[in-house]
Design a protein around this motif. Structure first.
Motif, PDB file in Angstrom:
ATOM      1  N   GLN A   8      -0.968  -1.240  -3.552  1.00 18.88           N
ATOM      2  CA  GLN A   8      -0.427  -2.581  -3.975  1.00 18.88           C
ATOM      3  C   GLN A   8       0.227  -3.154  -2.522  1.00 18.88           C
ATOM      4  O   GLN A   8       0.933  -2.356  -1.976  1.00 18.88           O
ATOM      5  CB  GLN A   8       0.610  -2.738  -4.773  1.00 18.88           C
ATOM      6  CG  GLN A   8       0.914  -3.900  -5.352  1.00 18.88           C
ATOM      7  CD  GLN A   8       1.257  -4.120  -7.021  1.00 18.88           C
ATOM      8  OE1 GLN A   8       1.281  -3.163  -7.631  1.00 18.88           O
ATOM      9  NE2 GLN A   8       2.148  -5.032  -7.144  1.00 18.88           N
ATOM     10  N   GLY A   9      -0.619  -4.128  -1.853  1.00 16.35           N
ATOM     11  CA  GLY A   9      -0.113  -4.543  -0.691  1.00 16.35           C
ATOM     12  C   GLY A   9       1.251  -5.650  -0.451  1.00 16.35           C
ATOM     13  O   GLY A   9       1.835  -5.424  -1.685  1.00 16.35           O
ATOM     14  N   SER A  11       1.537  -8.298  -0.247  1.00 20.16           N
ATOM     15  CA  SER A  11       1.560  -9.817  -0.817  1.00 20.16           C
ATOM     16  C   SER A  11       2.098  -9.604  -2.378  1.00 20.16           C
ATOM     17  O   SER A  11       2.447 -10.735  -3.085  1.00 20.16           O
ATOM     18  CB  SER A  11      -0.032 -10.175  -1.163  1.00 20.16           C
ATOM     19  OG  SER A  11      -0.487  -9.100  -1.849  1.00 20.16           O
ATOM     20  N   CYS A  24      -2.133 -21.397  -3.288  1.00 19.57           N
ATOM     21  CA  CYS A  24      -3.567 -20.627  -3.886  1.00 19.57           C
ATOM     22  C   CYS A  24      -4.712 -21.617  -3.589  1.00 19.57           C
ATOM     23  O   CYS A  24      -4.633 -22.735  -3.853  1.00 19.57           O
ATOM     24  CB  CYS A  24      -3.740 -20.369  -5.035  1.00 19.57           C
ATOM     25  SG  CYS A  24      -5.266 -19.585  -5.716  1.00 19.57           S
ATOM     26  N   THR A  49       0.480 -10.460  -8.149  1.00 14.66           N
ATOM     27  CA  THR A  49      -0.475 -10.546  -7.005  1.00 14.66           C
ATOM     28  C   THR A  49      -0.596  -9.457  -6.351  1.00 14.66           C
ATOM     29  O   THR A  49       0.422  -8.497  -6.345  1.00 14.66           O
ATOM     30  CB  THR A  49      -0.083 -11.608  -5.910  1.00 14.66           C
ATOM     31  OG1 THR A  49       0.879 -11.017  -5.279  1.00 14.66           O
ATOM     32  CG2 THR A  49      -0.419 -13.173  -6.703  1.00 14.66           C
ATOM     33  N   SER A  51      -3.045  -6.693  -3.257  1.00 12.77           N
ATOM     34  CA  SER A  51      -4.174  -6.672  -2.308  1.00 12.77           C
ATOM     35  C   SER A  51      -4.732  -5.308  -2.548  1.00 12.77           C
ATOM     36  O   SER A  51      -4.156  -4.424  -2.629  1.00 12.77           O
ATOM     37  CB  SER A  51      -4.025  -7.199  -1.078  1.00 12.77           C
ATOM     38  OG  SER A  51      -3.210  -6.224  -0.121  1.00 12.77           O
ATOM     39  N   THR A  72      -8.674 -13.743  -5.310  1.00 10.89           N
ATOM     40  CA  THR A  72      -8.326 -15.064  -4.374  1.00 10.89           C
ATOM     41  C   THR A  72      -8.563 -14.905  -3.028  1.00 10.89           C
ATOM     42  O   THR A  72      -8.575 -16.030  -2.443  1.00 10.89           O
ATOM     43  CB  THR A  72      -6.570 -15.237  -4.598  1.00 10.89           C
ATOM     44  OG1 THR A  72      -6.272 -13.968  -4.078  1.00 10.89           O
ATOM     45  CG2 THR A  72      -6.307 -15.346  -6.009  1.00 10.89           C
ATOM     46  N   ARG A 116     -10.684  -6.070   2.433  1.00  8.11           N
ATOM     47  CA  ARG A 116      -9.529  -6.327   1.960  1.00  8.11           C
ATOM     48  C   ARG A 116      -9.768  -7.422   0.873  1.00  8.11           C
ATOM     49  O   ARG A 116      -9.938  -8.463   1.170  1.00  8.11           O
ATOM     50  CB  ARG A 116      -8.430  -6.449   3.098  1.00  8.11           C
ATOM     51  CG  ARG A 116      -7.180  -6.759   2.349  1.00  8.11           C
ATOM     52  CD  ARG A 116      -5.978  -6.974   3.234  1.00  8.11           C
ATOM     53  NE  ARG A 116      -5.487  -5.916   3.613  1.00  8.11           N
ATOM     54  CZ  ARG A 116      -4.048  -5.676   3.793  1.00  8.11           C
ATOM     55  NH1 ARG A 116      -3.363  -6.567   3.808  1.00  8.11           N
ATOM     56  NH2 ARG A 116      -3.751  -4.314   4.072  1.00  8.11           N
ATOM     57  N   SER A 118      -7.735 -10.092  -2.292  1.00 10.22           N
ATOM     58  CA  SER A 118      -6.586 -10.395  -2.934  1.00 10.22           C
ATOM     59  C   SER A 118      -6.967 -10.447  -4.281  1.00 10.22           C
ATOM     60  O   SER A 118      -7.893 -11.075  -4.446  1.00 10.22           O
ATOM     61  CB  SER A 118      -5.971 -11.575  -2.274  1.00 10.22           C
ATOM     62  OG  SER A 118      -5.947 -11.314  -0.779  1.00 10.22           O
ATOM     63  N   CYS A 120      -5.239 -11.629  -8.139  1.00 16.18           N
ATOM     64  CA  CYS A 120      -4.083 -11.786  -9.382  1.00 16.18           C
ATOM     65  C   CYS A 120      -4.388 -10.752 -10.591  1.00 16.18           C
ATOM     66  O   CYS A 120      -5.686 -11.231 -11.233  1.00 16.18           O
ATOM     67  CB  CYS A 120      -4.050 -13.280  -9.846  1.00 16.18           C
ATOM     68  SG  CYS A 120      -3.781 -14.345  -8.601  1.00 16.18           S
TER      69      CYS A 120
END
Lengths: 245, 245
Positions: A8-9, A11, A24, A49, A51, A72, A116, A118, A120
């Motif tokens: 989990q990044g 973000s 968004c 959220t 990534s 996203t 990579r 992203s 939700c």
DNA sequence: CGGGATCTTGAGGATGCTCAACGCTAGTGG
DNA sequence: CCACTAGCGTTGAGCATCCTCAAGATCCCG
């Protein structure tokens, strides 16, 4: 394990404090677009959220479908495997696409990040409760499922009855069309996936994909640019090639 | 023209007076099954029953999707055409199946009766109004769309990565599974479609279908009975053949 | 019992696959 | 800064699966 939590990044922190939806870029295209500013907080309350790094799994076929996702940013490949390792990529997802409509308690396919990505992430149970609360959300999902079915049938026609060249050209055009919907340029298009992925999507081998692309290049129908980008100088000619007319 | 009105059969008269749903054998499997006896009249008010003769069109790809259907008896084939006449059958429908989820103002494929078919026909606009009234109806349709997507992805895997023999065996097994769901016998199975239809469904030619069936017959894996029925003596062995394991 | 459509079988061929080698590019570490 | 390497893409030669073309068999319906 379905989703590597440690991956989990950063973000994830954006979900605290300000709404990630405000910034968004795909909100209108995604299913969340049907909710207004007063309804949005109910959705915000249930998703996080995150990534995912390139080549990392997002979901695995056969696992309990506990989460649904909205893409996203970035690109995702969906695939199924046969016991002996043969692979069929069933679709590519880009920003604004929804991941998880096709399920049945269990995921019907695996998903992996191409670069990579992203996302939700929505717990399915909670999202289903929200569907009861906001019928227009459910209506939107039904519309998206209907669209996905139309696309699936196009892919079935492609796999069952098109030649290698028609498959490649159809694929390039569909990427172009989808880029246009994301308000990107229609051409040149980005190819975030490798030749092997294209092959497994079109029911071909990497060699045939490579040869066919070379052929199209020699005929001046496409141009390969830096960074895996492809220019389509004559879309009309390609449309004709795509369905053999 | 989408539906030959003159072909409307005598069953149309059944809609007057008594409810055709009371005697409907597929009510539980169809989406109408979620409505109770008090809600059913609202649905009854908007649909008409009809029957279509063998080889007659039901819907045409590209036409305005003004009607949706429930198949209550018989079998239907769905197909798409390429400009040069190549055909891909995208699915077969049997009693209890819904026709028309995959659309987008326009039908995404054509449908034709395989034998004599019984249908319930719903005007789309009116059905959509009912969905607002009965959210559980909409939920049911979303679930059916999800199931159809799962099946579409299975077909994509079949078309992209399976051999001719694996395709034929997978096809026979899926017919067997669906017959079992309709509470018919799992075997022997009915084949209401011809070799050419099977070929166009599996991305093969009639000759290859015929040869492969002959081969399976010689190996004792299937038995051809009267009336196009097929017996599957060893389903477990067929399951292994179906995905190459 | 006849005739058209469908199914089956056969021979030959083409599209796309397999196996293999080579080139290119980008990332790595000396 | 550059050699080295690993992964990916390209190209080539041979081959297999499935298709095409053709003829014969079977079935079904009048």
């Amino acid at each position: 394990m379905t989703l590597g939590e440690p991956k989990q990044g950063p973000s994830g922190t954006a979900a605290e404090g300000i709404s990630p939806c405000a910034a968004c870029s795909v909100r209108d295209m995604a299913f969340c677009g049907v909710l207004n500013d007063e309804e949005l907080p109910r959705l915000l309350a249930i998703f996080t959220t995150l990534s995912v790094e390139a080549h990392q799994p997002i979901i695995d076929e056969g696992e309990a479908a506990d989460y649904l996702f909205n893409v996203t940013g970035g690109a995702v490949k969906l695939y199924k495997l046969l016991p002996d390792g043969r692979r069929q990529i069933t679709g590519f997802l880009f920003a604004g696409d929804f991941l998880g409509i096709a399920m049945n308690e269990k995921y019907a396919y695996s998903a992996e990040a191409l670069g990579r990505v992203s996302l939700c992430r929505f717990p399915r149970r909670k999202l289903e409760s929200l569907l009861d609360e906001f019928p227009k959300l459910e209506k939107r999902l039904l519309g998206m499922a209907s669209n996905e079915l139309v696309q699936a049938h196009d892919q079935i026609l492609l796999l069952g009855r098109k030649t290698a060249q028609e498959k490649i050209v159809s694929f390039l055009l569909s990427l172009s069309d989808r880029a246009a919907k994301r308000s990107s340029e229609r051409s040149p298009i980005e190819l975030p996936m490798g030749r092997a992925d294209i092959a497994d999507y079109l029911g071909l081998t990497t060699e045939t994909v490579s040869r066919t692309i070379t052929h199209l290049k020699r005929d001046g129908l496409i141009r390969l640019l830096q960074g895996g980008r492809v220019d389509l100088p004559d879309p009309a000619a390609l449309r004709d090639l795509a369905d053999g007319s």
